[in-house]
Design a protein around this motif. Structure first.
Motif, PDB file in Angstrom:
ATOM      1  N   LEU A   1       0.839  -1.192   0.000  1.00  0.00           N
ATOM      2  CA  LEU A   1       0.000   0.000   0.000  1.00  0.00           C
ATOM      3  C   LEU A   1       0.887   1.260   0.000  1.00  0.00           C
ATOM      4  N   ALA A   2       1.932   1.223   0.806  1.00  0.00           N
ATOM      5  CA  ALA A   2       2.848   2.376   0.874  1.00  0.00           C
ATOM      6  C   ALA A   2       3.486   2.607  -0.489  1.00  0.00           C
ATOM      7  N   GLU A   3       3.941   1.509  -1.102  1.00  0.00           N
ATOM      8  CA  GLU A   3       4.622   1.623  -2.393  1.00  0.00           C
ATOM      9  C   GLU A   3       3.693   2.135  -3.490  1.00  0.00           C
ATOM     10  N   ALA A   4       2.403   1.845  -3.329  1.00  0.00           N
ATOM     11  CA  ALA A   4       1.438   2.265  -4.356  1.00  0.00           C
ATOM     12  C   ALA A   4       0.876   3.659  -4.067  1.00  0.00           C
ATOM     13  N   SER A   5       1.277   4.252  -2.943  1.00  0.00           N
ATOM     14  CA  SER A   5       0.692   5.542  -2.536  1.00  0.00           C
ATOM     15  C   SER A   5       1.658   6.689  -2.799  1.00  0.00           C
ATOM     16  N   ARG A   6       1.077   7.871  -2.971  1.00  0.00           N
ATOM     17  CA  ARG A   6       1.904   9.067  -3.069  1.00  0.00           C
ATOM     18  C   ARG A   6       1.669   9.861  -1.792  1.00  0.00           C
ATOM     19  N   ILE A   7       2.663   9.809  -0.896  1.00  0.00           N
ATOM     20  CA  ILE A   7       2.537  10.536   0.375  1.00  0.00           C
ATOM     21  C   ILE A   7       3.483  11.728   0.311  1.00  0.00           C
ATOM     22  N   GLN A   8       2.910  12.920   0.403  1.00  0.00           N
ATOM     23  CA  GLN A   8       3.747  14.121   0.288  1.00  0.00           C
ATOM     24  C   GLN A   8       3.582  15.006   1.514  1.00  0.00           C
ATOM     25  N   LEU A   9       4.707  15.533   1.977  1.00  0.00           N
ATOM     26  CA  LEU A   9       4.672  16.532   3.052  1.00  0.00           C
ATOM     27  C   LEU A   9       5.001  17.865   2.416  1.00  0.00           C
ATOM     28  N   GLU A  10       4.112  18.801   2.598  1.00  0.00           N
ATOM     29  CA  GLU A  10       4.358  20.132   2.039  1.00  0.00           C
ATOM     30  C   GLU A  10       4.455  21.138   3.165  1.00  0.00           C
ATOM     31  N   PRO A  11       5.655  21.560   3.484  1.00  0.00           N
ATOM     32  CA  PRO A  11       5.775  22.535   4.561  1.00  0.00           C
ATOM     33  C   PRO A  11       5.186  23.880   4.129  1.00  0.00           C
ATOM     34  N   THR A  12       4.316  24.441   4.941  1.00  0.00           N
ATOM     35  CA  THR A  12       3.781  25.769   4.659  1.00  0.00           C
ATOM     36  C   THR A  12       4.025  26.616   5.909  1.00  0.00           C
ATOM     37  N   LEU A  13       3.786  27.906   5.807  1.00  0.00           N
ATOM     38  CA  LEU A  13       4.009  28.774   6.964  1.00  0.00           C
ATOM     39  C   LEU A  13       3.121  28.368   8.141  1.00  0.00           C
ATOM     40  N   GLY A  14       1.935  27.883   7.839  1.00  0.00           N
ATOM     41  CA  GLY A  14       1.007  27.508   8.907  1.00  0.00           C
ATOM     42  C   GLY A  14       1.220  26.089   9.410  1.00  0.00           C
ATOM     43  N   GLY A  15       2.236  25.396   8.932  1.00  0.00           N
ATOM     44  CA  GLY A  15       2.484  24.017   9.349  1.00  0.00           C
ATOM     45  C   GLY A  15       2.573  23.119   8.132  1.00  0.00           C
ATOM     46  N   ASN A  16       2.706  21.827   8.408  1.00  0.00           N
ATOM     47  CA  ASN A  16       2.826  20.881   7.294  1.00  0.00           C
ATOM     48  C   ASN A  16       1.466  20.576   6.682  1.00  0.00           C
ATOM     49  N   ARG A  17       1.451  20.526   5.346  1.00  0.00           N
ATOM     50  CA  ARG A  17       0.267  20.037   4.652  1.00  0.00           C
ATOM     51  C   ARG A  17       0.620  18.620   4.224  1.00  0.00           C
ATOM     52  N   THR A  18      -0.288  17.702   4.450  1.00  0.00           N
ATOM     53  CA  THR A  18      -0.017  16.321   4.054  1.00  0.00           C
ATOM     54  C   THR A  18      -0.952  15.945   2.918  1.00  0.00           C
ATOM     55  N   LEU A  19      -0.358  15.450   1.837  1.00  0.00           N
ATOM     56  CA  LEU A  19      -1.147  15.047   0.686  1.00  0.00           C
ATOM     57  C   LEU A  19      -1.048  13.539   0.505  1.00  0.00           C
ATOM     58  N   LEU A  20      -2.183  12.918   0.290  1.00  0.00           N
ATOM     59  CA  LEU A  20      -2.211  11.484   0.016  1.00  0.00           C
ATOM     60  C   LEU A  20      -2.822  11.311  -1.372  1.00  0.00           C
ATOM     61  N   ASP A  21      -2.004  10.800  -2.282  1.00  0.00           N
ATOM     62  CA  ASP A  21      -2.430  10.679  -3.684  1.00  0.00           C
ATOM     63  C   ASP A  21      -3.024  11.992  -4.187  1.00  0.00           C
ATOM     64  N   GLY A  22      -2.372  13.075  -3.831  1.00  0.00           N
ATOM     65  CA  GLY A  22      -2.768  14.391  -4.335  1.00  0.00           C
ATOM     66  C   GLY A  22      -3.861  15.083  -3.528  1.00  0.00           C
ATOM     67  N   LYS A  23      -4.449  14.369  -2.560  1.00  0.00           N
ATOM     68  CA  LYS A  23      -5.567  14.952  -1.799  1.00  0.00           C
ATOM     69  C   LYS A  23      -5.051  15.471  -0.450  1.00  0.00           C
ATOM     70  N   ASP A  24      -5.496  16.650  -0.072  1.00  0.00           N
ATOM     71  CA  ASP A  24      -5.065  17.223   1.211  1.00  0.00           C
ATOM     72  C   ASP A  24      -5.764  16.496   2.366  1.00  0.00           C
ATOM     73  N   VAL A  25      -4.979  15.754   3.144  1.00  0.00           N
ATOM     74  CA  VAL A  25      -5.561  14.985   4.252  1.00  0.00           C
ATOM     75  C   VAL A  25      -5.057  15.510   5.603  1.00  0.00           C
ATOM     76  N   SER A  26      -4.528  16.740   5.599  1.00  0.00           N
ATOM     77  CA  SER A  26      -3.889  17.306   6.791  1.00  0.00           C
ATOM     78  C   SER A  26      -4.779  17.240   8.033  1.00  0.00           C
ATOM     79  N   ALA A  27      -6.050  17.554   7.880  1.00  0.00           N
ATOM     80  CA  ALA A  27      -6.940  17.554   9.044  1.00  0.00           C
ATOM     81  C   ALA A  27      -7.389  16.130   9.371  1.00  0.00           C
ATOM     82  N   ARG A  28      -7.724  15.389   8.332  1.00  0.00           N
ATOM     83  CA  ARG A  28      -8.245  14.022   8.537  1.00  0.00           C
ATOM     84  C   ARG A  28      -7.257  13.146   9.315  1.00  0.00           C
ATOM     85  N   ILE A  29      -5.961  13.288   9.020  1.00  0.00           N
ATOM     86  CA  ILE A  29      -4.983  12.403   9.669  1.00  0.00           C
ATOM     87  C   ILE A  29      -4.771  12.712  11.152  1.00  0.00           C
ATOM     88  N   ARG A  30      -5.359  13.799  11.636  1.00  0.00           N
ATOM     89  CA  ARG A  30      -5.236  14.120  13.066  1.00  0.00           C
ATOM     90  C   ARG A  30      -6.386  13.526  13.862  1.00  0.00           C
TER      91      ARG A  30
END
Ligand code: DC
Length: 235
Positions: A71-100
């Motif tokens: 699953l990890a190998e098939a996924s695109r997990i991206q951390l995007e540092p922004t001024l307000g904190g890290n944005r986390t993208l899963l397969d291009g979708k912003d999941v920053s709030a959901r993952i908390r």
């Protein structure tokens, strides 16, 4: 570490590792420190959380290591540092709030015990930090991800203090603060007792107990250590 001639230059950007248990204040400190130094702040835990979310959404068992690795190998997990904190993208979708959210928090603790999952994460985290000028926080940054980090901080706090901080955070977010203590202790136990890279301070880490320190005090202490590192480079 790179053997190039700029390695010991005082202005060379550093790799700073901040490890410690949940609720010790790592995220806030790492993000404030990165902002002050104009570094990039990377939350490695967000990557475990993103994989956990992927497992939830794909009905993958948190105990099935080969399936999680696939699953990890098939996924695109991206951390995007922004001024307000890290944005986390899963397969291009912003999941920053959901993952908390609580279910992901619990799942992340379980998927992170698997050695092969950890190895995959470590490789990706190393690639993220390839350019230095980063503050990366997690559980194994100073021991496994960047064993040669320029500065390693192990940020700890008394469990009761950490529980109180978690409760306060949840209150701000308007969440129901049920079982905070039990959940935190269970995650702590899993972090510290897993066979693959358990949570432990690196032998060369600076251990800071933040139990009776303010955020500002902790930050000031780390900034002094950064300064010291830079001075050591210029002598
Ligand atoms: O820091 P956090 O609470 O967002 O981390 C989520 C989970 O991921 C946590 O249960 C521990 C695990 N984790 C890990 O094992 N290694 C890391 N470097 C970061 C997080």
């Amino acid at each position: 570490m790179s053997p190039d001639s700029t390695h010991n230059h005082p202005s060379r950007k550093l790799i700073i590792a901040i490890d410690g248990p949940a609720g010790a204040g790592k995220s806030t400190i790492a993000s404030r420190l990165a902002r002050k130094l104009d570094y990039v702040n990377l939350e490695s835990g967000a990557m475990y959380r993103a994989l956990a979310l992927q497992a939830i959404e794909n009905d993958t068992s948190f105990d099935d290591e080969p399936a999680l690795l696939k699953l990890a190998e098939a996924s695109r997990i991206q951390l995007e540092p922004t001024l307000g904190g890290n944005r986390t993208l899963l397969d291009g979708k912003d999941v920053s709030a959901r993952i908390r959210e609580r279910d992901v928090t619990e799942a992340a603790s379980r998927v992170s015990v698997h050695p092969k999952v950890r190895q995959w994460m470590v490789e990706h985290q190393r690639a993220l930090g390839a350019n230095a000028g980063i503050v990366m926080e997690g559980r194994d940054i100073g021991t496994k991800v960047f064993p040669d980090a320029d500065l390693k901080i192990f940020l700890d706090a008394d469990p009761v203090v950490r529980e109180e901080r978690r409760r306060a955070q949840q209150k701000i977010k308007g969440e129901v603060a049920a079982n905070v203590a039990a959940e935190l202790r269970e995650r702590d136990h899993r972090d510290r007792t897993r066979a693959a890279s358990p949570l432990v301070a690196a032998t060369d880490a600076e251990v800071i107990d933040s139990s009776s320190m303010s955020e500002d005090d902790v930050l000031a202490r780390i900034e002094k250590l950064v300064e010291l590192k830079r001075q050591q480079r210029s002598t």
